[in-house]
Design an enzyme around this catalytic site. Structure first.
Site, PDB file in Angstrom:
ATOM      1  N   GLY A 103     -44.198   7.648 -12.193  1.00 44.28           N
ATOM      2  CA  GLY A 103     -44.859   8.154 -11.204  1.00 44.28           C
ATOM      3  C   GLY A 103     -46.081   7.816 -11.067  1.00 44.28           C
ATOM      4  N   CYS A 312     -23.447  16.227  13.967  1.00 47.33           N
ATOM      5  CA  CYS A 312     -23.545  14.809  14.682  1.00 47.33           C
ATOM      6  C   CYS A 312     -22.676  14.767  15.848  1.00 47.33           C
ATOM      7  CB  CYS A 312     -23.366  13.974  13.601  1.00 47.33           C
ATOM      8  SG  CYS A 312     -23.100  12.250  14.212  1.00 47.33           S
ATOM      9  N   CYS A 315     -19.970  11.673  14.679  1.00 46.67           N
ATOM     10  CA  CYS A 315     -18.923  11.993  13.777  1.00 46.67           C
ATOM     11  C   CYS A 315     -18.563  13.447  13.751  1.00 46.67           C
ATOM     12  CB  CYS A 315     -19.412  11.547  12.328  1.00 46.67           C
ATOM     13  SG  CYS A 315     -20.606  12.402  11.774  1.00 46.67           S
ATOM     14  N   CYS A 337     -26.118  11.039  13.426  1.00 41.83           N
ATOM     15  CA  CYS A 337     -26.516  10.991  11.964  1.00 41.83           C
ATOM     16  C   CYS A 337     -27.665   9.767  11.890  1.00 41.83           C
ATOM     17  CB  CYS A 337     -25.354  10.524  11.385  1.00 41.83           C
ATOM     18  SG  CYS A 337     -24.105  11.867  10.912  1.00 41.83           S
ATOM     19  N   CYS A 343     -22.143   7.815   8.738  1.00 38.31           N
ATOM     20  CA  CYS A 343     -21.585   8.307   9.775  1.00 38.31           C
ATOM     21  C   CYS A 343     -20.308   7.595  10.303  1.00 38.31           C
ATOM     22  CB  CYS A 343     -22.572   8.003  10.948  1.00 38.31           C
ATOM     23  SG  CYS A 343     -22.215   8.907  12.620  1.00 38.31           S
TER      24      CYS A 343
END
Lengths: 351, 194
Positions: A103, A312, A315, A337, A343
């Site tokens: 980090g 979606c 899909c 998507c 997808c």
């Protein structure tokens, strides 16, 4: 200029008049600009070249082999993966320190890349430094494999490193992203490289680098909590939806790059190594595998992700991150998507 | 005569770097290190491979007395990497330690500063043996649950010295352990018991 004494004197003007011998000044002649812009204007270039042109300079083949015996495997005359070895070493050392201090933003000597800042110069440098001949590279722009940024970076490495590329998350060993995390769960053998525009999570709260550096050194992150609290007092909830700040391994607060907060939970305890590169801001940071990544929140306002009220349109799956696509100029739109690979895989499975 | 460096510098140093990156990102796991070098004794092929892959004119290198004793090792590293050697461990970006049983206290090396913890020394220790198994118990970033690592020889003051190094996080040294053909990492982020 054969006679130096006459140079620049009015009494002995240059024997060569201005424009003399320059066919390109003649109306109708094509400009000798080469193949690119303007090359086709005015028909094919047929006149003589304005200057006698020397044959292009190539290093003797034997010399070239000696200097870089194995450099590159692609079809271009670059070192493997574009960067020179000294630059790679510098980036690699920064990556090792980034992994050791999860980090923390390690400064590095970011190079100019053959693409503008904002197009992923940081991610590209990190990818170039880690790539090996056996790696398989996937690049996504948001979730998509088929948009300009993704296609051009994938081709950049196919050309300069000669490595295999893929759009399948499961086949890739290195995935460069701007900025989503693939839906297919990542595995231990994979490395995710993020393109980062502004690596400093405190930058919009404190513009001075000298101050934010001290704040990280002292783990002084109260300001960030004040910002999230102000969100709640104004909007009733934390209104940050992307670049949502996270705390890594209980110490540093980190900007996960402008990834939608929908993806933040995927960073936590992820089996893959996550590397972050910011080219313009010259910072590299990292989240090792299986590391605690906690999205900042409050007890009475816990972190939540976006949800979508429809499936979606392609899909039909629910619970995935959707993009809104305008389909015509009459207000038509569809939600599909964002992760094109996931997808497509679902649609193939349905057939 | 001067011994050869990498035969294929581009890809061999990439291979060594990826092993080092994996070792530091996943403490407790053991990685194969491609070390086909034949450096002058007492430098081991693993220490040489790490030095050739990661050091250059920007990285002062500290050599332990065993490595610094002969002229050959310093000449070999200077020729292949261009890295300056330093007698002061606190100024070293990398420290190569051939005799782990005589490793100086970790506090002698650079720990970085609170604003720039990345300016710490990376310690590269040559060991005889690295095995997964009872010995040091490791937890922290990069480790799923806990990992166990058995090392021989164990440097003096370990594992207490490792605990102290971790207690200073985000300051502290990062350690690479290199036995013949094998590599493991102990970054400062790793908590050590045992």
């Amino acid at each position: 200029m054969s006679d130096a004494r006459t140079f620049g004197t009015d009494a002995h003007p240059s024997p060569r008049l201005r424009g003399e011998g320059r066919d390109d000044l003649v109306v109708g002649a094509a400009s000798p600009k080469g193949d690119g812009e303007g090359g086709a204007v005015g028909g094919a270039f047929s006149g003589e070249l304005p200057h006698p042109r020397l044959p292009p300079l190539f290093a003797d083949d034997d010399v070239g082999k000696t200097l870089s015996p194995q450099a590159g495997r692609g079809d271009a005359a670059y070192n493997f993966a574009y960067l020179d070895e000294g630059t790679k070493r510098m980036i690699r050392r920064a990556l090792l320190k980034a992994v050791a201090v999860p980090g923390y933003q390690v400064p590095f000597a970011s190079r100019e890349m053959p693409m503008p800042y904002g197009w992923g110069t940081g991610g590209v440098q990190v990818t170039a430094a880690i790539l090996g001949r056996s790696d398989v590279l996937k690049v996504i722009d948001q979730g998509a494999d088929d948009t300009t940024n993704a296609v051009s970076i994938r081709r950049f490495f196919a050309k300069t490193a000669g490595i295999a590329t893929t759009t399948r998350t499961g086949e890739a060993t290195v995935i460069q992203t701007r900025h989503r995390i693939p839906e297919t769960p990542l595995t231990e053998g994979q490395t995710l490289v993020y393109q980062v525009p502004i690596p400093e999570p405190l930058r919009f709260l404190e513009p001075r680098e000298t101050e934010t550096r001290q704040m990280h050194a002292l783990a002084e992150y109260g300001l960030m909590h004040v910002k999230l609290y102000e969100d709640i007092s104004r909007h009733g909830h934390i209104a940050t939806t992307y670049a949502y700040p996270v705390e890594v391994a209980g110490r540093y607060v980190m900007d996960p790059s402008p990834t939608p907060k929908f993806d933040n939970p995927k960073m936590d305890d992820c089996p893959a190594l996550q590397l972050f590169g910011a080219g313009r801001e010259r910072r590299i940071y990292a989240v090792p595998p299986y590391t605690r990544v906690r999205s900042l929140d409050f007890e009475d306002h816990p972190f939540t992700v976006q949800s979508f009220d429809r499936p979606c349109a392609l899909c039909g799956a629910e619970g995935h991150y959707l993009d809104e696509v305008v389909t015509d100029d009459a207000g038509g739109r569809m939600f599909i998507c964002s992760d094109t690979d996931a997808c497509e895989t679902r649609r193939e499975g349905a057939q | 005569m001067l011994r050869a460096g990498f035969r294929d510098p581009v890809h061999e140093s990439q291979g060594v770097f990826r092993a080092v990156l994996d070792a530091l990102a996943r403490p407790g796991t053991i990685h194969a290190i491609p070390a086909r070098l034949d450096p002058p004794a007492p430098l081991t092929p693993e220490l040489a491979a790490i030095a050739l892959a990661l050091t250059d004119g920007d990285t002062p290198v500290w050599l332990d007395p065993a490595l610094a004793a002969g002229h050959d090792v310093a000449a070999y590293l200077r020729f292949h990497t261009g890295a300056p050697t330093t007698a002061d461990p606190a100024r070293a970006a990398f420290a190569l330690v051939r005799e782990a049983e005589r490793c100086p206290p970790l506090a002698d090396f650079a720990a970085g500063t609170p604003a720039y913890p990345d300016t710490s020394t990376t310690l590269v220790l040559a060991l005889d043996r690295i095995e997964a198994g009872p010995g040091l118990r490791l937890t922290g970033p990069g480790i799923r649950g806990a990992a166990e690592l058995a090392l021989a020889p164990l440097p003096p003051g370990w594992p207490a010295a490792l605990r102290e190094n971790h207690a200073g996080f985000p300051l502290g040294v990062d350690i690479l352990l290199a036995a013949p053909g094998r590599l493991a990492g102990l970054p400062r982020s790793t908590a050590v018991e045992g």
